[in-house]
Design a protein around this motif. Sequence first.
Motif, PDB file in Angstrom:
ATOM      1  N   ARG A  57       0.746  -1.151  -0.017  1.00 22.00           N
ATOM      2  CA  ARG A  57       0.037  -0.005  -0.142  1.00 22.00           C
ATOM      3  C   ARG A  57       0.849   1.235  -0.016  1.00 22.00           C
ATOM      4  O   ARG A  57       0.346   2.394  -0.420  1.00 22.00           O
ATOM      5  CB  ARG A  57      -0.890   0.207   1.295  1.00 22.00           C
ATOM      6  N   LYS A  58       2.014   1.222   0.466  1.00 23.41           N
ATOM      7  CA  LYS A  58       2.875   2.281   0.449  1.00 23.41           C
ATOM      8  C   LYS A  58       3.570   2.607  -0.950  1.00 23.41           C
ATOM      9  O   LYS A  58       3.760   3.796  -1.128  1.00 23.41           O
ATOM     10  CB  LYS A  58       4.250   2.286   1.525  1.00 23.41           C
ATOM     11  N   VAL A  59       3.321   1.792  -1.639  1.00 22.63           N
ATOM     12  CA  VAL A  59       3.673   1.918  -3.239  1.00 22.63           C
ATOM     13  C   VAL A  59       2.467   2.245  -3.929  1.00 22.63           C
ATOM     14  O   VAL A  59       2.354   3.167  -4.616  1.00 22.63           O
ATOM     15  CB  VAL A  59       4.241   0.599  -3.785  1.00 22.63           C
ATOM     16  N   THR A  60       1.126   1.551  -3.632  1.00 27.41           N
ATOM     17  CA  THR A  60       0.171   1.757  -4.535  1.00 27.41           C
ATOM     18  C   THR A  60      -0.567   3.068  -4.104  1.00 27.41           C
ATOM     19  O   THR A  60      -1.145   3.724  -5.000  1.00 27.41           O
ATOM     20  CB  THR A  60      -0.982   0.551  -4.417  1.00 27.41           C
ATOM     21  N   ASP A  61      -0.447   3.491  -2.731  1.00 29.40           N
ATOM     22  CA  ASP A  61      -1.147   4.821  -2.465  1.00 29.40           C
ATOM     23  C   ASP A  61      -0.596   5.939  -3.081  1.00 29.40           C
ATOM     24  O   ASP A  61      -1.497   6.622  -3.609  1.00 29.40           O
ATOM     25  CB  ASP A  61      -1.135   5.075  -0.751  1.00 29.40           C
ATOM     26  N   PRO A  62       0.611   6.292  -3.099  1.00 27.40           N
ATOM     27  CA  PRO A  62       1.164   7.451  -3.859  1.00 27.40           C
ATOM     28  C   PRO A  62       0.787   7.431  -5.444  1.00 27.40           C
ATOM     29  O   PRO A  62       0.560   8.212  -6.275  1.00 27.40           O
ATOM     30  CB  PRO A  62       2.824   7.555  -3.740  1.00 27.40           C
ATOM     31  N   LEU A  63       0.902   6.059  -6.065  1.00 26.02           N
ATOM     32  CA  LEU A  63       0.226   5.963  -7.230  1.00 26.02           C
ATOM     33  C   LEU A  63      -0.998   6.421  -7.666  1.00 26.02           C
ATOM     34  O   LEU A  63      -1.207   7.172  -8.423  1.00 26.02           O
ATOM     35  CB  LEU A  63       0.768   4.549  -7.770  1.00 26.02           C
ATOM     36  N   ASP A  64      -1.984   6.000  -6.515  1.00 28.20           N
ATOM     37  CA  ASP A  64      -3.236   6.222  -6.695  1.00 28.20           C
ATOM     38  C   ASP A  64      -3.451   7.806  -6.535  1.00 28.20           C
ATOM     39  O   ASP A  64      -4.460   8.374  -7.195  1.00 28.20           O
ATOM     40  CB  ASP A  64      -3.973   5.575  -5.712  1.00 28.20           C
ATOM     41  N   ALA A  65      -2.970   8.312  -5.501  1.00 19.74           N
ATOM     42  CA  ALA A  65      -3.104   9.905  -5.355  1.00 19.74           C
ATOM     43  C   ALA A  65      -2.979  10.626  -6.336  1.00 19.74           C
ATOM     44  O   ALA A  65      -3.497  11.674  -6.862  1.00 19.74           O
ATOM     45  CB  ALA A  65      -2.220  10.299  -4.475  1.00 19.74           C
ATOM     46  N   VAL A  66      -1.600  10.267  -7.308  1.00 22.69           N
ATOM     47  CA  VAL A  66      -1.255  10.967  -8.472  1.00 22.69           C
ATOM     48  C   VAL A  66      -2.168  10.520  -9.441  1.00 22.69           C
ATOM     49  O   VAL A  66      -2.662  11.394 -10.327  1.00 22.69           O
ATOM     50  CB  VAL A  66       0.058  10.560  -9.077  1.00 22.69           C
ATOM     51  N   GLY A  67      -2.833   9.398  -9.522  1.00 25.17           N
ATOM     52  CA  GLY A  67      -3.910   8.929 -10.607  1.00 25.17           C
ATOM     53  C   GLY A  67      -4.905  10.044 -10.538  1.00 25.17           C
ATOM     54  O   GLY A  67      -5.686  10.104 -11.527  1.00 25.17           O
ATOM     55  N   ASN A  68      -5.551  10.113  -9.458  1.00 18.62           N
ATOM     56  CA  ASN A  68      -6.446  11.156  -9.137  1.00 18.62           C
ATOM     57  C   ASN A  68      -6.114  12.617  -9.942  1.00 18.62           C
ATOM     58  O   ASN A  68      -7.091  13.288 -10.745  1.00 18.62           O
ATOM     59  CB  ASN A  68      -7.060  11.689  -7.880  1.00 18.62           C
ATOM     60  N   THR A  69      -4.964  12.826  -9.692  1.00 16.72           N
ATOM     61  CA  THR A  69      -4.530  14.261 -10.393  1.00 16.72           C
ATOM     62  C   THR A  69      -4.442  14.233 -12.013  1.00 16.72           C
ATOM     63  O   THR A  69      -5.005  14.826 -12.687  1.00 16.72           O
ATOM     64  CB  THR A  69      -3.145  14.790  -9.828  1.00 16.72           C
ATOM     65  N   THR A  70      -4.022  13.007 -12.396  1.00 17.19           N
ATOM     66  CA  THR A  70      -3.934  12.792 -13.799  1.00 17.19           C
ATOM     67  C   THR A  70      -5.464  12.635 -14.327  1.00 17.19           C
ATOM     68  O   THR A  70      -5.496  13.075 -15.660  1.00 17.19           O
ATOM     69  CB  THR A  70      -3.101  11.418 -14.093  1.00 17.19           C
ATOM     70  N   LYS A  71      -6.090  12.031 -13.989  1.00 18.37           N
ATOM     71  CA  LYS A  71      -7.661  11.913 -14.391  1.00 18.37           C
ATOM     72  C   LYS A  71      -8.247  13.402 -14.462  1.00 18.37           C
ATOM     73  O   LYS A  71      -8.772  13.470 -15.283  1.00 18.37           O
ATOM     74  CB  LYS A  71      -8.408  11.209 -13.248  1.00 18.37           C
ATOM     75  N   ALA A  72      -7.906  14.224 -13.536  1.00 22.59           N
ATOM     76  CA  ALA A  72      -8.466  15.558 -13.514  1.00 22.59           C
ATOM     77  C   ALA A  72      -7.787  16.287 -14.555  1.00 22.59           C
ATOM     78  O   ALA A  72      -8.286  17.251 -15.294  1.00 22.59           O
ATOM     79  CB  ALA A  72      -8.369  16.259 -12.184  1.00 22.59           C
ATOM     80  N   VAL A  73      -6.433  16.110 -14.507  1.00 24.85           N
ATOM     81  CA  VAL A  73      -5.644  16.778 -15.734  1.00 24.85           C
ATOM     82  C   VAL A  73      -5.892  16.508 -17.111  1.00 24.85           C
ATOM     83  O   VAL A  73      -6.111  17.533 -18.050  1.00 24.85           O
ATOM     84  CB  VAL A  73      -3.998  16.659 -15.393  1.00 24.85           C
ATOM     85  N   THR A  74      -6.200  15.286 -17.467  1.00 28.38           N
ATOM     86  CA  THR A  74      -6.538  14.828 -18.843  1.00 28.38           C
ATOM     87  C   THR A  74      -8.210  15.128 -18.996  1.00 28.38           C
ATOM     88  O   THR A  74      -8.510  15.493 -19.992  1.00 28.38           O
ATOM     89  CB  THR A  74      -6.445  13.284 -18.770  1.00 28.38           C
ATOM     90  N   LYS A  75      -9.061  15.214 -18.033  1.00 27.24           N
ATOM     91  CA  LYS A  75     -10.414  15.665 -18.324  1.00 27.24           C
ATOM     92  C   LYS A  75     -10.252  17.367 -18.636  1.00 27.24           C
ATOM     93  O   LYS A  75     -10.930  17.841 -19.543  1.00 27.24           O
ATOM     94  CB  LYS A  75     -11.080  15.726 -17.203  1.00 27.24           C
ATOM     95  N   GLY A  76      -9.335  17.947 -18.001  1.00 28.77           N
ATOM     96  CA  GLY A  76      -9.078  19.466 -18.336  1.00 28.77           C
ATOM     97  C   GLY A  76      -8.904  19.566 -19.820  1.00 28.77           C
ATOM     98  O   GLY A  76      -9.141  20.195 -20.523  1.00 28.77           O
ATOM     99  N   PHE A  77      -7.786  18.423 -20.277  1.00 26.77           N
ATOM    100  CA  PHE A  77      -7.423  18.739 -21.511  1.00 26.77           C
ATOM    101  C   PHE A  77      -8.553  18.228 -22.561  1.00 26.77           C
ATOM    102  O   PHE A  77      -8.594  18.978 -23.652  1.00 26.77           O
ATOM    103  CB  PHE A  77      -6.416  17.580 -21.647  1.00 26.77           C
ATOM    104  N   ALA A  78      -9.308  17.377 -22.150  1.00 27.34           N
ATOM    105  CA  ALA A  78     -10.553  16.967 -23.072  1.00 27.34           C
ATOM    106  C   ALA A  78     -11.435  17.946 -23.235  1.00 27.34           C
ATOM    107  O   ALA A  78     -12.111  18.331 -24.423  1.00 27.34           O
ATOM    108  CB  ALA A  78     -11.060  15.594 -22.494  1.00 27.34           C
ATOM    109  N   ILE A  79     -11.489  18.676 -22.067  1.00 26.59           N
ATOM    110  CA  ILE A  79     -12.672  19.735 -22.223  1.00 26.59           C
ATOM    111  C   ILE A  79     -12.256  20.818 -22.899  1.00 26.59           C
ATOM    112  O   ILE A  79     -12.956  21.477 -23.684  1.00 26.59           O
ATOM    113  CB  ILE A  79     -13.243  19.924 -20.661  1.00 26.59           C
ATOM    114  N   GLY A  80     -10.666  21.376 -22.508  1.00 23.70           N
ATOM    115  CA  GLY A  80     -10.396  22.461 -23.426  1.00 23.70           C
ATOM    116  C   GLY A  80     -10.543  22.297 -24.914  1.00 23.70           C
ATOM    117  O   GLY A  80     -10.839  22.995 -25.614  1.00 23.70           O
ATOM    118  N   SER A  81     -10.042  21.206 -25.143  1.00 24.69           N
ATOM    119  CA  SER A  81      -9.865  20.806 -26.646  1.00 24.69           C
ATOM    120  C   SER A  81     -11.320  20.727 -27.216  1.00 24.69           C
ATOM    121  O   SER A  81     -11.567  21.174 -28.370  1.00 24.69           O
ATOM    122  CB  SER A  81      -9.249  19.340 -26.857  1.00 24.69           C
ATOM    123  N   ALA A  82     -12.096  20.176 -26.458  1.00 24.31           N
ATOM    124  CA  ALA A  82     -13.637  20.110 -26.809  1.00 24.31           C
ATOM    125  C   ALA A  82     -14.200  21.437 -27.206  1.00 24.31           C
ATOM    126  O   ALA A  82     -14.826  21.597 -28.327  1.00 24.31           O
ATOM    127  CB  ALA A  82     -14.539  19.604 -26.013  1.00 24.31           C
TER     128      ALA A  82
END
Length: 689
Positions: A455-480
């Motif tokens: 979990r000490k490995v997967t938790d930081p990966l998951d926390a960044v995953g929340n940011t990457t999902k938000a970041v790519t949604k921003g990309f999708a909406i901006g390009s839209a």
Amino acid sequence: MDVAKAILLIAFGSSLVSIIYAVISAYLVMSKEEGTQRMKDIAKAIQEGAYAFLAREYRYIAIVAIVIFAILWALGSVSSHFGLLTAMGYLLGAFLSGLAGFIGMVVSVKSNVRTANIAKEGLKKALRLSFTGASVTGFLVTGFGLLAIAGFYYISVYLLGNSVDHTIKALIGLAFGTSLISVFARLGGGIYTKAADVGADLVGKVEAGIPEDDPRNPAVIADNVGDNVGDCAGMAADVFETFTVTTVAAMILGHSLFDPKNLMGIAGMLPLLIVSIASVAGIIGTFFVNVGKSGNIMGAFYKGLVATAIISLIAIWFAMNSFIPQTIGQYPTINIFITSVLGMILTGLIMVITEYYTSYSFKPVKSIAKSSVTGHATNIIQGMSVMYKAPALPAIVIALTTYFAFQLAGLYGIGIAAASMLSLTGIIISIDSYGPITDNAGGIAEMAELDESVRKVTDPLDAVGNTTKAVTKGFAIGSAALAALVLFAEYTRVLSSSNIGGHLTSFDLSNPYVIVGLLLGGLLPFYFGAMSMEAVGQTGGLMVEEVRRQFREIKGILEGKAKPDYAACVDIVTKASIKKMVAPGLIPLLAPIIVYFLFGPVTLGAMSIGSIVTGFFLAVSMTSGGGAWDNAKKYIEDGNLGGKGSEAHKAAVTGDTVGDPLKDTAGPAINPMIKIINIVAILIVLIFA
């Protein structure tokens, strides 16, 4: 060989390379060990739930798709712009959009358990494996998108002998097909994932006081299924649509502005050349995604993105010098190249801005976490403050990009900037799909009761995953937003060249038809978003009742002596989310038709632009605000401000529950919604032109 055919061959080659890379990535993932039998059983339950949902969802979508296919075919007797060719393009777009999402999700649900297992060997290997699995989705999206556009164009022009003009117009059908899949996939998957999350969080975390991924939580399997059907399959369909629609819109605009006198001209083919080059560059960019000594995971992704952009621009510059004359129309080629640079810079800016508002390394998320100390209400108030601020900077950078692109190369410059922005889709969707894989990996580690070091490995990966999902949604909406502007430009061009507008062919704000259209268009994203949120709330309510029932009636669950009925939760949320997606999904299909027949083409055009403006602001505020609420909760769970179980944590869970349907259901679904409105508007004026 003519230039158009040369660019088509490049596109075919790029699509083939992308698809082969995705297949190799899938093979590399599948070659890894799954771990213990307990891990395999959990992963199998997630896989079966995901397959069952997509199978049922796609059956419903197929019915709608077949009806629209028949309508487009039948319209061939009314307008030369329609008929079997347009209908086949529509069907091709819909099929490949669904296929990209399905295959990507299949690999995702097989990557999660392997990531959890390899996490025993450290962060670097876990990141590499999860990103490799995510790359399957990313490069299937670009590979299938290029294959659809180039294949359709080649068959129509070179095998069937249709004119370029007819083929370019028929590509609207292909774009429409991808949009239809996208809006329903986003809605159905988004309702599913957030309704399951509500049950897991509110009853499991808050009422029972157990972790979200605890095996005693009856909603835990449904929650993990939701990550894949919403954040993987749904996002793949969403960005496949944006990638295809943007490329097609830019091709149509270039052809309409410059190519009619020379039907084999290159203005309409240049956007396809740009996205083809950048797709291959994205594959090279994936090899730059490595964690350095600092352990900065987000920095690893940015290295890959920057490498892709630099390689792309160098290759695009050489390609333009090889294929493009010194001017296109009145615009120098150097000006057009600069607009492509602007598009890629815009991508980077939107991603950095979105990260600022959604990562707990920065002030906005920390401010929400801090406000949680004083209660649930203050968490909601501060979260809404961040949510309403979030669209400001993206709007400014998009406005500046639009202005400078127009100054450099007119409407065509805006189209090239949009295509250039979407050309980075392969690596960006790889970054996004990494999120649900690592989220599931953490859940499997928790449910399988693996060592805390995992979990000490997967938790930081998951926390960044929340940011990457938000970041790519921003990309999708901006390009839209840019893509929708290009579509609107084509709408106005078709309208002005036809006689259906009569004397009302301008969009003067003193014209009451324009004001009516702007008001109706501005309303639609709000009403659509409200229906999406309501669907999550009602479906989530069913989940809450079911989880409470199991805790009450199945004795020994909380003591670990009895096994929850995971399948019941999966079945409830599957049926409800499919049912609830239909009504909001029909809004962007029916609203343009109703408005056209009530008020006419000028009001319809104004409605299109109204939906773009309010839709952009609403979508960005929802996705960034929801991401901020989510990471504020994770910031507290990391041991800050009292940590898990504290009053601040309970308030943050409430905020996250509010933010979840904003960021994963309503906000992202507005993206395809505004493009469907614009595509249907173009189809309508083509029918009556």
